[in-house]
Scaffold this motif. Sequence first.
Motif, PDB file in Angstrom:
ATOM      1  N   SER A 203       0.801  -1.229   0.000  1.00  0.00           N
ATOM      2  CA  SER A 203       0.000   0.000   0.000  1.00  0.00           C
ATOM      3  C   SER A 203       0.833   1.278   0.000  1.00  0.00           C
ATOM      4  O   SER A 203       0.283   2.351  -0.204  1.00  0.00           O
ATOM      5  CB  SER A 203      -0.957   0.103   1.210  1.00  0.00           C
ATOM      6  N   LEU A 251      -6.039   3.492   7.231  1.00  0.00           N
ATOM      7  CA  LEU A 251      -6.189   2.127   6.736  1.00  0.00           C
ATOM      8  C   LEU A 251      -7.491   1.542   7.273  1.00  0.00           C
ATOM      9  O   LEU A 251      -8.526   1.675   6.648  1.00  0.00           O
ATOM     10  CB  LEU A 251      -4.960   1.298   7.119  1.00  0.00           C
ATOM     11  N   GLU A 275       4.017  -0.272   5.262  1.00  0.00           N
ATOM     12  CA  GLU A 275       3.402  -1.091   4.218  1.00  0.00           C
ATOM     13  C   GLU A 275       4.167  -0.771   2.945  1.00  0.00           C
ATOM     14  O   GLU A 275       4.043   0.330   2.400  1.00  0.00           O
ATOM     15  CB  GLU A 275       1.916  -0.762   4.036  1.00  0.00           C
ATOM     16  N   LYS A 279       1.093  -0.364  -4.874  1.00  0.00           N
ATOM     17  CA  LYS A 279      -0.221   0.124  -4.461  1.00  0.00           C
ATOM     18  C   LYS A 279      -1.340  -0.749  -5.017  1.00  0.00           C
ATOM     19  O   LYS A 279      -2.495  -0.352  -5.046  1.00  0.00           O
ATOM     20  CB  LYS A 279      -0.403   1.586  -4.879  1.00  0.00           C
ATOM     21  N   GLY A 280      -0.999  -1.954  -5.492  1.00  0.00           N
ATOM     22  CA  GLY A 280      -2.044  -2.885  -5.902  1.00  0.00           C
ATOM     23  C   GLY A 280      -1.898  -3.465  -7.289  1.00  0.00           C
ATOM     24  O   GLY A 280      -2.601  -4.409  -7.644  1.00  0.00           O
TER      25      GLY A 280
END
Length: 313
Positions: A203, A251, A275, A279-280
């Motif tokens: 993230s 979060l 984290e 970012k995905g």
Amino acid sequence: DMDWNSYQRLQTIHWWMDAMAQKYPAFVSVETVGMSTEKRPLKVMKISTAGPNSTRPAIWIDGGIHAREWISPATTTCMANNLITEATRIRRQRFVETFDWYFAPVLNPDGYEYTWSSDRLWRKTRSSPKKGIWDGLFGCCKGVDPNRNWAYKWGGKGTSQNQCSQVYAGPSPASEPEVAHIQNYILARKDSIKLFLTFHSYSQLLLLPWGYDTPRVPDHDDLLQVGNRALAKLRAVYGTEYKAGDTAEILYPAAGGSHDWAKGVAGIKYSYCYELRDKGRYGFVLPADQIIPSCKETFQGVKSMAEDIAAIY
Ligand code: 0X9
Ligand code: ZN
């Protein structure tokens, strides 16, 4: 052989830690602090230019609490390797000379090996639930979320009492040997540890306590300042954007996490959860060619935190 162009098995990581201690006995030492459920060692590497018995102020860095977050053991071992290189220099920088550094790169070794052998996206430990009378009827699920199992606000928001849940908090606080051993190891050194960093993915966030709910820590502004300065240094390397903030706010609330315990129980003022990338786009399955970039930028962030905290001591 150990390198940071690919992800490594547990055995390779452990072999590398021991090899570093053999090669640089004056400032690297490795301790097994206990065994996991499936009897794998929990290894902690200490790096100190004052030698293995040093009691300088210390920095704690851990990774691999969640099995599938492979970038975490990869980045933390790579940062440890950078620090060893720094320690070998004749002109050493302040962050090397001020602190003892502890690295525990794979806190969930059973889960980590399971992601290599059976299920790449496994998250939890591999402990078996206590046999109950219903188990024959409903089946049972293995594993506890080791980041819901720490003994602070255990069982609160963002946790589950269902064995099959990904956020199962376990039958009791620190039920997992991995968590219990590390808690004890940190408690024995709690007065020296000035900075606690736990590494997850993904993230690109720097999370401040509390994670259990939304109240702010009393020294929120101090933590955020050190955090934002670190993220500016991190960003300066490749432009990677990280955001700092309160865990439960930016979060979600999740009780029983390690950075809450480090602050709430061990009393370590500067306690954070990183984290890491990305970012995905790739999520947990981050390509290995991002290990070295992740390491380089994150090391600048960690160094900034260490330098800022060194200025206080
Ligand atoms: O949910 C978690 O444990 C962490 N996110 S992850 O995707 N790596 O699983 C966030 C942990 C934040 N810390 C606390 N809530 N204490
Ligand atoms: Zn995680």
